[in-house]
Design an enzyme around this catalytic site. Structure first.
Site, PDB file in Angstrom:
ATOM      1  N   ARG A 256     -90.323 -11.234 -41.939  1.00 17.48           N
ATOM      2  CA  ARG A 256     -90.989  -9.915 -41.876  1.00 17.48           C
ATOM      3  C   ARG A 256     -92.259  -9.911 -42.711  1.00 17.48           C
ATOM      4  NH1 ARG A 256     -85.730  -8.267 -41.093  1.00 17.48           N
ATOM      5  NH2 ARG A 256     -85.504  -7.644 -38.918  1.00 17.48           N
ATOM      6  N   ASP A 285     -87.949 -14.604 -37.513  1.00 17.52           N
ATOM      7  CA  ASP A 285     -87.528 -13.267 -37.102  1.00 17.52           C
ATOM      8  C   ASP A 285     -88.516 -12.751 -36.065  1.00 17.52           C
ATOM      9  OD1 ASP A 285     -86.253 -10.650 -37.086  1.00 17.52           O
ATOM     10  OD2 ASP A 285     -85.364 -11.258 -38.981  1.00 17.52           O
ATOM     11  N   HIS A 355     -83.533 -11.358 -32.524  1.00 18.53           N
ATOM     12  CA  HIS A 355     -84.593 -11.525 -33.537  1.00 18.53           C
ATOM     13  C   HIS A 355     -85.552 -12.662 -33.181  1.00 18.53           C
ATOM     14  CE1 HIS A 355     -83.102  -8.520 -36.340  1.00 18.53           C
ATOM     15  NE2 HIS A 355     -81.883  -8.935 -36.066  1.00 18.53           N
ATOM     16  N   ASP A 419     -76.976 -12.209 -35.449  1.00 17.49           N
ATOM     17  CA  ASP A 419     -76.828 -10.775 -35.697  1.00 17.49           C
ATOM     18  C   ASP A 419     -77.638  -9.921 -34.720  1.00 17.49           C
ATOM     19  OD1 ASP A 419     -79.133 -11.916 -36.937  1.00 17.49           O
ATOM     20  OD2 ASP A 419     -79.446 -10.051 -38.040  1.00 17.49           O
ATOM     21  N   GLU A 420     -77.146  -8.708 -34.540  1.00 20.23           N
ATOM     22  CA  GLU A 420     -77.890  -7.609 -33.925  1.00 20.23           C
ATOM     23  C   GLU A 420     -78.447  -7.923 -32.536  1.00 20.23           C
ATOM     24  OE1 GLU A 420     -79.382  -4.920 -37.586  1.00 20.23           O
ATOM     25  OE2 GLU A 420     -80.690  -6.610 -37.162  1.00 20.23           O
ATOM     26  N   TRP A 487     -71.699  -8.673 -43.253  1.00 22.18           N
ATOM     27  CA  TRP A 487     -72.814  -7.866 -43.770  1.00 22.18           C
ATOM     28  C   TRP A 487     -72.654  -6.374 -43.472  1.00 22.18           C
ATOM     29  CZ3 TRP A 487     -76.442  -5.293 -40.568  1.00 22.18           C
ATOM     30  CH2 TRP A 487     -76.371  -5.610 -39.202  1.00 22.18           C
ATOM     31  N   TYR A 512     -76.980  -5.661 -50.605  1.00 24.33           N
ATOM     32  CA  TYR A 512     -78.316  -5.749 -49.989  1.00 24.33           C
ATOM     33  C   TYR A 512     -79.353  -5.206 -50.971  1.00 24.33           C
ATOM     34  CZ  TYR A 512     -77.480  -7.240 -45.137  1.00 24.33           C
ATOM     35  OH  TYR A 512     -77.203  -7.964 -44.006  1.00 24.33           O
ATOM     36  N   ASP A 514     -82.461  -5.028 -50.630  1.00 23.11           N
ATOM     37  CA  ASP A 514     -83.592  -4.294 -50.040  1.00 23.11           C
ATOM     38  C   ASP A 514     -83.287  -2.804 -49.944  1.00 23.11           C
ATOM     39  OD1 ASP A 514     -81.701  -5.446 -48.141  1.00 23.11           O
ATOM     40  OD2 ASP A 514     -82.869  -4.433 -46.589  1.00 23.11           O
ATOM     41  N   TRP A 561     -84.008  -8.432 -47.592  1.00 23.38           N
ATOM     42  CA  TRP A 561     -84.778  -8.341 -46.347  1.00 23.38           C
ATOM     43  C   TRP A 561     -86.159  -7.813 -46.710  1.00 23.38           C
ATOM     44  CZ3 TRP A 561     -82.876 -10.501 -42.041  1.00 23.38           C
ATOM     45  CH2 TRP A 561     -81.497 -10.771 -42.015  1.00 23.38           C
ATOM     46  N   GLU A 563     -88.774  -6.172 -44.894  1.00 25.58           N
ATOM     47  CA  GLU A 563     -89.616  -5.202 -44.180  1.00 25.58           C
ATOM     48  C   GLU A 563     -90.617  -4.539 -45.125  1.00 25.58           C
ATOM     49  OE1 GLU A 563     -86.376  -5.518 -43.716  1.00 25.58           O
ATOM     50  OE2 GLU A 563     -85.779  -4.977 -41.669  1.00 25.58           O
TER      51      GLU A 563
HETATM   52  C1  ACM Z   1     -78.448  -8.300 -40.902  1.00 24.32           C
HETATM   53  O1  ACM Z   1     -78.651  -7.540 -41.881  1.00 24.32           O
HETATM   54  N1  ACM Z   1     -78.962  -8.025 -39.715  1.00 24.32           N
HETATM   55  C2  ACM Z   1     -77.640  -9.495 -41.046  1.00 24.32           C
END
Ligand code: ACM
Length: 621
Positions: A256, A285, A355, A419-420, A487, A512, A514, A561, A563
């Site tokens: 990011r 990402d 991602h 993920d996601e 997570w 986390y 962040d 993370w 961002e």
């Molecule tokens: C994540 O926070 N998407 C692993």
């Protein structure tokens, strides 16, 4: 001509539906478009004063209705609670040219946002008397009478060549210990678990007993912390110690925002000071691909850069100018070697199949199926960021990338993300439909398992093992050799451990980094999993006593993370001193952990962080 001016404010909230107003002045006479980044999805039907030409990820482009100086729009079902949520990096594009970036003052009306939040957030620490100590707290530490004077050029003896260990110690302390006879510091061999050590400081000598280099390193690090707090006159102690968990990790998202190798080296050094031994390096990402791959130069030529007119749009903090960067293979090897010297294994993450916006933009001919009509939107609002598990190009891409990744990283483990992956993906892909039919798959998620199982098997042919976020279990295809990183919740980790998977605990609600420190609108950070103060991080118990499959819990990971991590100062602010709480969660047995004790040891540690020029968030008392 004066620079255009934009006043951005939140004018209304209805639950988590939020209305914005942008007021523009000093506009050029010619036709213009407005560009900016906002990590939310705009409801196009809500727009007044302009038409939404494009939104992808956080990037927005608006075309004003004639002579409009006022644009209003709504983002639905996503709260806006702090300044770091607000739109940023506005610029205008004119038909022939781009002006800007016009980073114009963004005024956020505090009263608009603070209305349902408490005004005061209280103290971060209890009032306790400070004393010097070690973080993470050792299994036992007894203060003895007397002091030992540690000379700048003290001599050390040991049963092995100590150059690497002493370089590490000297880097942390700026001392110049050498391996030589007539030593005041002795490293001695003793039968104990591989990471355990005993440190004894008497008025006449320092002795560190351990079974391995790792144990001696831990002893030297405790000695370094003691020195950094006390200076050359060290109070005598007797200390016995060993970690609770073998996996003690910090994660940094370099996709990011790009973080320089100097920043990463500095982080590795600080990690080593707190006995972390894994650096989870998130290299790819949607917003950027950061690892040089010789076979696919486009991945970094195209995928490492974003900006106006580039295949990857401006994103997050990005303005119109190209922003990005990547790590050359030479830099990667240097970082791996440096980390190894500090006792840290670097685990690279190539995040697939979601991602992957940057990779797909870089290699569309390999990774895009023209006939795929599937529609989806990722959590971060990309509609084109998932690899297709039924394309031959996907496998060529992955195997080639993994060939080079396995060459570059000596780590036994490679992290494949997982993920996601958004719902809706692959449903209208003819290639995926055919693969599902051929394999007898009933659920699209099996395609994800299909792809990750392929990666797991491919890695195994190279002697490597796969790690992944908890969604690697989707589709139930990867073997129990895969390590699962929990997570979304603590329970996800317990479930995976109970199902027989090795687990690393990284529950966002505790670890986390962040996440914002508290609810203040001025605190930068995300808050989808709540906010996270020092005490909340400290309270994390990754393997509670009633957990049946505790042996499967390998340890903990604190992710950062990126961002919102636009500078090294911001990185420091989010990580420190919360990372010290994580260190203790990862290292110290529950019986040796106490919040007030940690709080009492913190001032001595902040003194160390000051010496290391860490711009931590100063705890409020
Ligand atoms: C994540 O926070 N998407 C692993």
């Amino acid at each position: 001509m004066p620079a255009p001016l934009i006043h951005s404010q939140v004018t209304r909230r209805d639950g988590d539906d939020v209305w914005f107003q942008l007021t523009l002045s000093d506009l050029p006479d010619t036709q213009w478009k407005l560009h900016f980044c906002l990590a939310r999805q705009i409801d196009p039907s809500s727009l007044q004063g302009a038409t939404l030409e494009r939104q992808s990820g956080s990037y927005k482009v608006m075309v004003p209705h004639s002579a409009s100086h006022n644009i209003q729009f709504c983002c639905r079902r996503t709260p806006i609670k702090r300044n770091s949520d607000m739109p940023q990096r506005f610029f205008l594009s004119l038909p022939q040219a781009t002006i800007g970036p016009q980073l114009l003052p963004v005024t956020l009306m505090a009263q608009d946002l603070a209305m349902d939040e408490p005004a005061s957030h209280g103290a971060d620490l209890p009032t306790v008397e400070a004393f010097n100590g070690i973080v993470p707290h050792p299994a036992s530490l007894t203060l003895l009478e007397g002091n030992f004077r540690l000379a700048e050029r003290a001599h050390v003896t040991g049963p092995v060549n100590l150059t690497g260990l002493l370089n590490h110690f000297n880097e942390l302390t700026s001392l110049a210990l050498t391996q030589d006879h007539d030593a005041e510091i002795q490293l001695i061999e003793a039968a104990m678990p591989p990471e355990a050590y005993r440190l004894s400081i008497t008025p006449h000598e320092v002795r560190i007993a351990a079974a391995t280099d790792t144990g001696w390193r831990h002893g030297l690090i405790s000695l370094a912390q003691w020195y950094l707090q006390h200076g050359e006159s060290l109070p005598c102690i007797e200390l016995a110690d060993q970690p609770r968990f073998g996996f003690r990790g910090i994660f940094l998202d370099c996709g990011r925002h790009f973080h320089s190798t100097a920043t990463i080296k500095r982080l590795l050094k600080l990690m080593s000071l707190y006995k972390f031994n894994r650096f989870h390096w998130h290299l790819t990402d949607d917003e950027g691909w950061r690892l040089e791959i010789n076979a696919f130069p486009e991945l970094t030529k195209v995928g490492a850069w974003r900006g106006y007119g580039l295949p990857i749009d401006p994103q997050l903090s990005g303005g119109h100018a190209p922003y990005g960067g990547y790590y050359t293979q030479r830099e990667v090897r240097e970082l791996v070697a440096y980390a190894t010297e500090l006792g840290i294994t670097i685990i690279p993450e190539i995040d697939i199949p979601g991602h992957c916006h940057a990779a797909i933009k870089a290699l569309p001919e390999l990774l895009v199926e023209a006939a795929d009509r599937s529609r989806y939107l990722s959590v971060q609002y990309f509609d084109d960021n998932v690899l297709n598990p039924a394309l031959p190009g996907t496998y060529r891409f992955l195997e080639t990338v993994l060939d080079e990744v396995c060459e570059l990283f000596p780590s036994e483990h490679i992290h494949m993300g997982g993920d996601e992956v958004p719902t809706g993906v692959w449903t209208d892909s003819p290639a995926c439909q055919q693969l599902m039919q051929q394999e007898g798959y009933l659920d699209c998620r099996e395609l994800q398992g299909h792809l990750l199982r392929h990666c797991q098997r491919y890695l195994a042919t190279k002697g490597k093992r796969m790690m992944g976020w908890e969604e690697v279990l989707h589709g139930d295809k990867v073997s129990r050799d895969a390590t699962v990183f929990a997570w979304t919740s603590f329970q996800a980790g317990l479930d995976a451990a109970n199902a027989g998977y090795p687990v690393v605990m990284a529950p966002a609600q505790f670890l986390y980094l962040d996440l914002a420190w508290n609810h203040s609108i001025d605190e930068p950070g995300l808050y989808w999993a709540g906010t996270l103060n020092l005490e909340q991080v400290y309270a994390c118990d990754p393997a509670p006593a009633d957990c049946h499959a505790c042996d499967n819990i390998l340890g903990v990971l604190s992710p950062l993370w990126s961002e919102l991590i636009t500078s090294r100062d911001r990185l420091d602010y989010m990580l420190f001193p919360r990372m010290l709480a994580t260190a203790e969660v990862a290292w110290s047995a529950t019986a040796h952990k106490a919040w007030t004790h940690f709080a009492a040891r913190l001032p001595g540690q902040l003194h160390i962080l000051d010496q290391q020029q860490v711009r931590y968030r100063v705890p409020q008392r």
